[in-house]
Design an enzyme around this catalytic site. Sequence first.
Site, PDB file in Angstrom:
ATOM      1  N   HIS A 129      55.888 -13.597 -21.421  1.00 58.23           N
ATOM      2  CA  HIS A 129      54.811 -13.388 -22.400  1.00 58.23           C
ATOM      3  C   HIS A 129      55.259 -13.950 -23.746  1.00 58.23           C
ATOM      4  O   HIS A 129      56.228 -13.453 -24.327  1.00 58.23           O
ATOM      5  CB  HIS A 129      54.507 -11.893 -22.555  1.00 58.23           C
ATOM      6  N   LEU A 130      54.539 -14.955 -24.233  1.00 57.32           N
ATOM      7  CA  LEU A 130      54.864 -15.535 -25.547  1.00 57.32           C
ATOM      8  C   LEU A 130      53.870 -15.120 -26.625  1.00 57.32           C
ATOM      9  O   LEU A 130      54.105 -15.388 -27.799  1.00 57.32           O
ATOM     10  CB  LEU A 130      54.913 -17.065 -25.462  1.00 57.32           C
ATOM     11  N   ARG A 131      52.736 -14.517 -26.206  1.00 54.84           N
ATOM     12  CA  ARG A 131      51.696 -14.125 -27.177  1.00 54.84           C
ATOM     13  C   ARG A 131      51.185 -15.337 -27.952  1.00 54.84           C
ATOM     14  O   ARG A 131      51.240 -16.463 -27.473  1.00 54.84           O
ATOM     15  CB  ARG A 131      52.206 -13.043 -28.137  1.00 54.84           C
ATOM     16  N   ASN A 148      47.645 -13.393 -20.626  1.00 53.08           N
ATOM     17  CA  ASN A 148      46.916 -12.183 -21.057  1.00 53.08           C
ATOM     18  C   ASN A 148      46.838 -12.069 -22.573  1.00 53.08           C
ATOM     19  O   ASN A 148      47.231 -11.073 -23.169  1.00 53.08           O
ATOM     20  CB  ASN A 148      47.507 -10.917 -20.418  1.00 53.08           C
ATOM     21  N   HIS A 199      49.886  -9.234 -10.336  1.00 52.33           N
ATOM     22  CA  HIS A 199      50.351  -7.946 -10.867  1.00 52.33           C
ATOM     23  C   HIS A 199      50.000  -6.918  -9.790  1.00 52.33           C
ATOM     24  O   HIS A 199      48.835  -6.570  -9.608  1.00 52.33           O
ATOM     25  CB  HIS A 199      49.677  -7.611 -12.197  1.00 52.33           C
ATOM     26  N   LEU A 226      55.369  -1.929 -17.529  1.00 52.43           N
ATOM     27  CA  LEU A 226      54.582  -1.815 -16.298  1.00 52.43           C
ATOM     28  C   LEU A 226      54.859  -3.013 -15.400  1.00 52.43           C
ATOM     29  O   LEU A 226      54.912  -4.130 -15.896  1.00 52.43           O
ATOM     30  CB  LEU A 226      53.085  -1.759 -16.628  1.00 52.43           C
ATOM     31  N   HIS A 265      56.240  -6.433 -28.151  1.00 53.13           N
ATOM     32  CA  HIS A 265      55.266  -5.662 -28.941  1.00 53.13           C
ATOM     33  C   HIS A 265      55.995  -5.247 -30.205  1.00 53.13           C
ATOM     34  O   HIS A 265      57.190  -4.925 -30.148  1.00 53.13           O
ATOM     35  CB  HIS A 265      54.818  -4.396 -28.198  1.00 53.13           C
ATOM     36  N   ALA A 268      53.255  -1.031 -23.224  1.00 50.49           N
ATOM     37  CA  ALA A 268      54.194  -1.322 -22.141  1.00 50.49           C
ATOM     38  C   ALA A 268      54.836  -2.678 -22.362  1.00 50.49           C
ATOM     39  O   ALA A 268      54.139  -3.656 -22.618  1.00 50.49           O
ATOM     40  CB  ALA A 268      53.450  -1.321 -20.805  1.00 50.49           C
TER      41      ALA A 268
HETATM   42  O1  DOR Z   1      55.215  -4.085 -19.348  1.00 52.07           O
HETATM   43  C1  DOR Z   1      54.355  -4.948 -19.307  1.00 52.07           C
HETATM   44  N1  DOR Z   1      53.959  -5.625 -20.400  1.00 52.07           N
HETATM   45  N2  DOR Z   1      53.770  -5.201 -18.128  1.00 52.07           N
HETATM   46  C2  DOR Z   1      52.710  -6.024 -18.020  1.00 52.07           C
HETATM   47  O2  DOR Z   1      52.220  -6.185 -16.945  1.00 52.07           O
HETATM   48  C3  DOR Z   1      52.147  -6.674 -19.228  1.00 52.07           C
HETATM   49  C4  DOR Z   1      53.126  -6.769 -20.286  1.00 52.07           C
HETATM   50  C5  DOR Z   1      52.490  -7.100 -21.632  1.00 52.07           C
HETATM   51  O3  DOR Z   1      51.685  -8.047 -21.695  1.00 52.07           O
HETATM   52  O4  DOR Z   1      52.820  -6.448 -22.613  1.00 52.07           O
HETATM   53 ZN    ZN Z   2      54.046  -9.594 -17.459  1.00 51.76          ZN
END
Ligand code: DOR
Ligand code: ZN
Length: 346
Positions: A16-18, A42, A137, A220, A252, A264
Amino acid sequence: MTQSLTLRRPDDWHLHLRDGEMLRAVAPESARHFARAIIMPNLVPPVVTGAQAAAYRDRILAALPDGARFEPLMTLYLTEDTDPADVAAAHASGLVKAVKLYPAGATTNSASGVSNFDKVRPVLEKMAEIGLPLCMHGEVTDPEIDIFDREAVFIDRVLDPIRRATPGLRVVMEHITTAQGAQYARDGGEDLAATITTHHLVINRNHILVGGIKPHYYCLPVAKREEHRLALRAAATSGDPSYFLGTDSAPHVDALKEHACGCAGCFTATNTLSILAEVFEQDAALDRLEAFTSLNGPAFYRLPVNDTTLTLTKGAPVVYPEKIDAAGDTVTVFDPGFPLHWTVAT
Ligand code: DOR
Ligand code: ZN
């Protein structure tokens, strides 16, 4: 005598790089050690079309430090409205390397995901035809199902039926957390593989909950019992081509992790390779680290292995930042809870 270990340069098959300021803060952390990464779609709003993936790829490249050699491997976020022709075109152009399936409501920014799996059947059939992998997922969202059972139930209720109904569909079970997941991936033949995160090799559910709640260990799928962590360790260190590294490094800001309803995600991009070397050494499997980080992933994705290498050296405990600055706040770097001795040589 310095001990050193040289590997083909690793790839991260789940990252995840946002976007925006957070992207600019975390992209250098992955680009420092990894050659390529499968980039999760996402965002808000999600990366759904080929055109959105192309624009996101440009933003990632613009966020890299000068001279960085890092290739983002783009994915599309599967919705019930995804157009099979758009997916096929994005794949044919070389832009998109996988499609990501989030069950609606399963995790961060999954609201646009899939509720009715019959609706995505035409996309899955097209993907089977063209050999484009589906990253899943794997958790059910049924509120009746205990959160610690959601992965195992997903295999029986969703994954296995989809695979039976769609012969030839190539599936990556993302971030497996259970012995059942590891076994299903191993027994599933060459069209099935699983990614394993760094943090799930290190923590079990006690790390999250014993002695006070530890929000930086919450992710998660949530970490499970110790027996499952040990099954994941055995899988990752086995060298079996069914398993490869996908860090799921998921930043995050601390204000949203240390919160009454904390987000998460574990942020491991900064120290993943030092942790993995320590873990593989603890399990007398340093000779199989390269398979996990650098060989098995490209083999599944039918991409060449990297032509450059990365060297780890063993010495005094590694110093890494506890937090990095990001988006006007900080992001806490995953703490494995034991000293690390392997440093990536520059
Ligand atoms: O812990 C998680 N963070 N699990 C995920 O499936 C999504 C991810 C997130 O995008 O923060
Ligand atoms: Zn992920």
